[in-house]
Scaffold this active site. Structure first.
Site, PDB file in Angstrom:
ATOM      1  CG  ASN A 187      30.795  16.697  35.280  1.00  0.00           C
ATOM      2  OD1 ASN A 187      31.440  16.040  36.118  1.00  0.00           O
ATOM      3  ND2 ASN A 187      31.333  17.124  34.147  1.00  0.00           N
ATOM      4  NE  ARG A 239      38.426  11.758  37.829  1.00  0.00           N
ATOM      5  CZ  ARG A 239      38.550  12.864  37.113  1.00  0.00           C
ATOM      6  NH1 ARG A 239      39.589  13.047  36.347  1.00  0.00           N
ATOM      7  NH2 ARG A 239      37.652  13.814  37.174  1.00  0.00           N
ATOM      8  CG  ASP A 257      33.672  17.869  29.751  1.00  0.00           C
ATOM      9  OD1 ASP A 257      34.821  18.327  29.863  1.00  0.00           O
ATOM     10  OD2 ASP A 257      32.821  17.952  30.658  1.00  0.00           O
TER      11      ASP A 257
HETATM   12  N1  EPU Z   1      37.760  29.577  35.785  1.00  0.00           N
HETATM   13  C1  EPU Z   1      38.449  30.638  36.367  1.00  0.00           C
HETATM   14  N2  EPU Z   1      38.218  30.919  37.689  1.00  0.00           N
HETATM   15  C2  EPU Z   1      37.337  30.199  38.441  1.00  0.00           C
HETATM   16  C3  EPU Z   1      36.648  29.125  37.854  1.00  0.00           C
HETATM   17  C4  EPU Z   1      36.892  28.829  36.514  1.00  0.00           C
HETATM   18  O1  EPU Z   1      39.245  31.299  35.714  1.00  0.00           O
HETATM   19  O2  EPU Z   1      37.179  30.530  39.618  1.00  0.00           O
HETATM   20  C5  EPU Z   1      38.004  29.247  34.370  1.00  0.00           C
HETATM   21  C6  EPU Z   1      38.616  27.847  34.181  1.00  0.00           C
HETATM   22  O3  EPU Z   1      40.016  27.866  34.340  1.00  0.00           O
HETATM   23  C7  EPU Z   1      38.167  27.512  32.782  1.00  0.00           C
HETATM   24  C8  EPU Z   1      36.791  28.167  32.682  1.00  0.00           C
HETATM   25  O4  EPU Z   1      36.745  29.138  33.730  1.00  0.00           O
HETATM   26  O5  EPU Z   1      39.036  28.091  31.849  1.00  0.00           O
HETATM   27  C9  EPU Z   1      35.621  27.235  32.846  1.00  0.00           C
HETATM   28  O6  EPU Z   1      35.858  26.363  33.928  1.00  0.00           O
HETATM   29  P1  EPU Z   1      34.679  25.832  34.869  1.00  0.00           P
HETATM   30  O7  EPU Z   1      34.859  26.405  36.221  1.00  0.00           O
HETATM   31  O8  EPU Z   1      33.366  25.996  34.206  1.00  0.00           O
HETATM   32  O9  EPU Z   1      35.039  24.269  34.957  1.00  0.00           O
HETATM   33  P2  EPU Z   1      34.764  23.356  36.200  1.00  0.00           P
HETATM   34  O10 EPU Z   1      33.552  23.807  36.890  1.00  0.00           O
HETATM   35  O11 EPU Z   1      36.022  23.190  36.985  1.00  0.00           O
HETATM   36  C10 EPU Z   1      33.194  21.643  34.982  1.00  0.00           C
HETATM   37  C11 EPU Z   1      33.192  20.176  34.739  1.00  0.00           C
HETATM   38  C12 EPU Z   1      34.282  19.828  33.731  1.00  0.00           C
HETATM   39  C13 EPU Z   1      33.981  20.584  32.436  1.00  0.00           C
HETATM   40  C14 EPU Z   1      33.894  22.089  32.716  1.00  0.00           C
HETATM   41  C15 EPU Z   1      33.506  22.906  31.511  1.00  0.00           C
HETATM   42  C16 EPU Z   1      32.393  19.281  36.838  1.00  0.00           C
HETATM   43  C17 EPU Z   1      32.666  18.510  38.080  1.00  0.00           C
HETATM   44  N3  EPU Z   1      33.425  19.483  36.006  1.00  0.00           N
HETATM   45  O12 EPU Z   1      34.488  21.960  35.495  1.00  0.00           O
HETATM   46  O13 EPU Z   1      34.193  18.424  33.488  1.00  0.00           O
HETATM   47  O14 EPU Z   1      35.004  20.348  31.495  1.00  0.00           O
HETATM   48  O15 EPU Z   1      32.933  22.331  33.764  1.00  0.00           O
HETATM   49  O16 EPU Z   1      32.289  22.482  30.998  1.00  0.00           O
HETATM   50  O17 EPU Z   1      31.257  19.666  36.582  1.00  0.00           O
HETATM   51  C18 EPU Z   1      35.003  16.294  32.951  1.00  0.00           C
HETATM   52  O18 EPU Z   1      33.928  15.829  33.320  1.00  0.00           O
HETATM   53  O19 EPU Z   1      35.879  15.602  32.339  1.00  0.00           O
HETATM   54  C19 EPU Z   1      35.324  17.689  33.236  1.00  0.00           C
HETATM   55  C20 EPU Z   1      36.562  18.164  33.191  1.00  0.00           C
END
Ligand code: EPU
Length: 421
Positions: free
Chosen positions: A23, A397, A304
């Site tokens: 990530n 992945r 995670d």
């Molecule tokens: N959210 C919103 N609106 C947005 C963006 C996010 O409502 O525009 C909400 C999401 O639905 C969630 C929360 O905010 O409830 C946090 O989500 P976030 O956007 O932080 O997650 P992400 O950026 O999509 C990354 C990691 C995930 C990890 C999460 C939380 C990457 C590529 N992915 O996802 O990793 O679980 O942060 O730490 O960095 C994994 O590696 O298995 C994985 C899922």
């Protein structure tokens, strides 16, 4: 489809070397779009998600050269600005291309990522922030179409700290006109790592790793060399592996300061966790005490690692309560853990686990990346035959050479090829 077959009952012992963080590597590779010239990225893990982002960027015109864990990225000649549905649907993190494409080319067309097994995962906050920075964005035929003649700095606030949202805005803001202030930003170590890379390219960023990040736009970026941080979730998975099997593992090359919430929880289970030079030593207890878990943004307990820790609590003494506060549907591993004999009740975003003396082997199905890891950990202690984990493409992945690493610690795990269905 391939499956992983595990013979339980072998404590993990020895040394495991942690790979670069998926990530962190994903946004860092995407940042290679921001300027021409040759970036040299070190400690890039060999994973399917990394191949996916490379593949999309190759379609945009980026040229890669790989030697071991070193990846050179050259975006001198970008010829396209679109990330198509066929690829985005396999990896939501493709949304990380939006910010840098908009900054570099003034336009981007990215398939809107759908929901996934762990939640709806909207990207409204990414889009709202980019609009505040002057982007014009509309949806058509399932695609985000974004244009901006020149992004401008803005005062931004995220309702929820979003990791990839923060990364997208960082990448969009580094060459925007003026200053961008991002409040309630996510402060995961992967964001700090991206900011470090961007700074090496000449960006002017303050406060990355806190909840307020200030980015002063610069006119010009140059290519850089950067070493990606170790994967704290991979490290945490092996730490839990040592605890659940009553093993003794030196988790090498990880950063203890990225794993404090897990370390604290493991210690409460009776696991001995020692910070040592170059990593962490984890010695599992005779009998595992129950603890409660609430997932939180960093530095709280990582969502995670929730599924993996639930495998551990399935064989603990007594009851434990899990509260998942980051994603709304991240208990999909529960029904598969139950197939191994785990006693778990779900109520909304809470799970109540009654530790069992033993789990029994069974065929199970992986449903997402971290769920797969949880099932493997449970399989390491399941008795009475072999545990088969199906649909393991999720695992590839995000975990580099996972069977080799577990087998190197004395586990008995093999991958069996299955028919393509
Ligand atoms: N959210 C919103 N609106 C947005 C963006 C996010 O409502 O525009 C909400 C999401 O639905 C969630 C929360 O905010 O409830 C946090 O989500 P976030 O956007 O932080 O997650 P992400 O950026 O999509 C990354 C990691 C995930 C990890 C999460 C939380 C990457 C590529 N992915 O996802 O990793 O679980 O942060 O730490 O960095 C994994 O590696 O298995 C994985 C899922």
């Amino acid at each position: 489809m391939d499956k992983i077959v595990i013979e339980g009952g072998h404590p993990l012992k020895g040394v495991v070397k942690i790979s670069g963080a998926k990530n962190a590597a994903l946004p860092i590779i995407a940042a290679g779009l921001l300027t021409g010239g040759r970036h040299r990225l070190l400690n890039i893990p060999r994973l399917r998600d990394i191949r996916t982002i490379r593949y999309i960027m190759e379609k945009l015109g980026t040229v890669f050269q790989e030697a071991g864990d070193v990846l050179e990225v050259n975006s001198d000649n970008l010829t396209a600005h679109e990330a198509p549905y066929e690829l985005v649907k396999t990896m939501r993190a493709s949304i990380l291309l939006l910010g840098p494409l908009l900054a570099r080319l003034g336009r981007a067309k990215i398939s809107l990522p759908g929901g996934c097994a762990i939640g709806a995962r909207p990207i409204n906050l990414h889009l709202k922030a980019l609009v505040s920075m002057g982007a014009d964005i509309y949806m058509e035929h399932g695609y985000i179409n974004a244009t901006a003649k020149h992004l401008k700095g803005a005062d931004l606030f995220f309702d929820i700290p979003t990791v990839t949202g923060t990364e997208n805005i960082l990448m969009a803001a580094v060459t925007a006109r003026g200053t961008t202030t991002l409040r309630n930003a996510a402060n995961e170590p992967e964001i700090k790592d991206l900011a470090k890379m961007l700074s090496a390219m000449g960006a002017d960023i303050e406060g990355a790793g806190t909840d307020t990040i200030v980015i002063h736009g610069v006119d010009h970026l140059t290519p850089c060399e950067h070493t990606v941080i170790p994967d704290r979730i991979e490290a945490g998975t092996f730490m839990i592996g040592a605890a659940i099997t009553g093993g003794d593992v030196h988790v090498n090359g990880c950063r203890p300061e990225h794993l404090t919430a897990l370390t604290e929880k493991l210690r409460q289970t009776g696991t001995e966790v020692t910070i040592e030079d170059g990593g962490i030593r984890v010695q599992g207890p005779e009998s595992i005490e129950s603890v409660d878990i609430k997932t939180m943004p960093f530095p709280g307990f990582a969502t995670d690692l929730q599924a993996q820790f639930m495998a551990l609590m399935s064989v603990a003494k007594g009851w434990s309560m899990f509260r998942e506060t980051v994603f709304e549907n991240r208990f999909i591993h529960v029904s598969e853990l139950r197939r191994l004999g785990a006693d778990i009740e779900i109520n909304g975003n809470q799970a109540l686990i009654k530790g069992r003396e033993r789990l029994l082997s069974a065929p199970v199905m992986a449903t997402d990346l971290r769920a797969s890891a949880s099932l493997i950990l449970a399989g390491l202690v399941a008795e009475g035959g072999l545990t088969e984990v199906h649909r393991i493409y999720h695992l590839d992945r995000g975990y580099e050479a996972i069977e080799d690493k577990f087998n190197g610690l004395g586990a008995k795990i093999r991958r069996e090829k299955g028919p393509v269905v």
